[in-house]
Design an enzyme around this catalytic site. Structure first.
Site, mmCIF file in Angstrom:
data_model
loop_
_atom_site.group_PDB
_atom_site.id
_atom_site.type_symbol
_atom_site.label_atom_id
_atom_site.label_comp_id
_atom_site.label_asym_id
_atom_site.label_seq_id
_atom_site.Cartn_x
_atom_site.Cartn_y
_atom_site.Cartn_z
ATOM 1 N N CYS A 46 0.826 -1.202 0.000
ATOM 2 C CA CYS A 46 0.000 0.000 0.000
ATOM 3 C C CYS A 46 0.868 1.262 0.000
ATOM 4 C CB CYS A 46 -0.962 -0.012 1.185
ATOM 5 S SG CYS A 46 -2.168 -1.366 1.071
ATOM 6 N N THR A 47 1.999 1.214 0.664
ATOM 7 C CA THR A 47 2.922 2.345 0.658
ATOM 8 C C THR A 47 3.493 2.536 -0.740
ATOM 9 O OG1 THR A 47 3.462 2.040 2.979
ATOM 10 C CG2 THR A 47 5.061 3.265 1.649
#
Length: 155
Positions: A46-47
């Site tokens: 997600c980062t």
């Protein structure tokens, strides 16, 4: 949950954001909007995806697209994530999963060979009239934004 398809009207989206405000899709009418759904702020995938959107934001905005990220994380976790990664687009919180379900981004998925229920990493593009112009489900975190830009014809 049924998934959205090209030509569908975009469901309502009104959620609190990491910056203490609210994002409302109705307020963005007249602009194209990329709404992406991700499982959890601060996780490696997600980062990577959020930073890819951050790094592509100028070209997306230059082509007329707003970007909104949606996850079931609470607002305070999203605020810390936005600050840590210097994200300048809205991150919206949907802990009740109402929006995730309405947009087809919550349901069964396969992780590590097991079927689980959770956020289906997805991207939906809404045109200026509020109609779905692109819907992609089960996207990969790495390389997705580059593929999206190609699909949208953005250099």
């Amino acid at each position: 949950m049924p998934r959205l398809a090209v030509g569908d009207p975009a469901p309502a989206l009104t959620l609190p954001t990491a910056d203490g405000g609210t994002v409302d899709l109705a307020d963005l009418r007249g602009r194209s909007v990329v709404v992406y759904f991700y499982p959890a702020a601060g996780t490696p995938g997600c980062t990577k995806q959020a930073c890819d959107f951050r790094d592509s934001l100028a070209s997306l905005q230059g082509a007329g697209y707003a970007v909104v990220g949606v996850s079931p994380d609470p607002v305070d976790k999203l605020a810390a994530f936005a600050q840590a990664e210097q994200l300048t687009f809205p991150l919206a919180s949907d802990p009740e999963r109402t929006t995730l379900e309405a947009w087809g981004a919550w349901g069964e998925k396969t992780m590590y060979g097991r079927t689980v229920t959770g956020v289906i990493r997805s991207t939906v593009v809404v045109d200026p009239e509020g109609v779905v112009s692109l819907a992609q489900y089960n996207v990969r975190a790495t390389g997705h934004v580059a593929k999206l830009r190609r699909d949208l014809g953005i250099d």
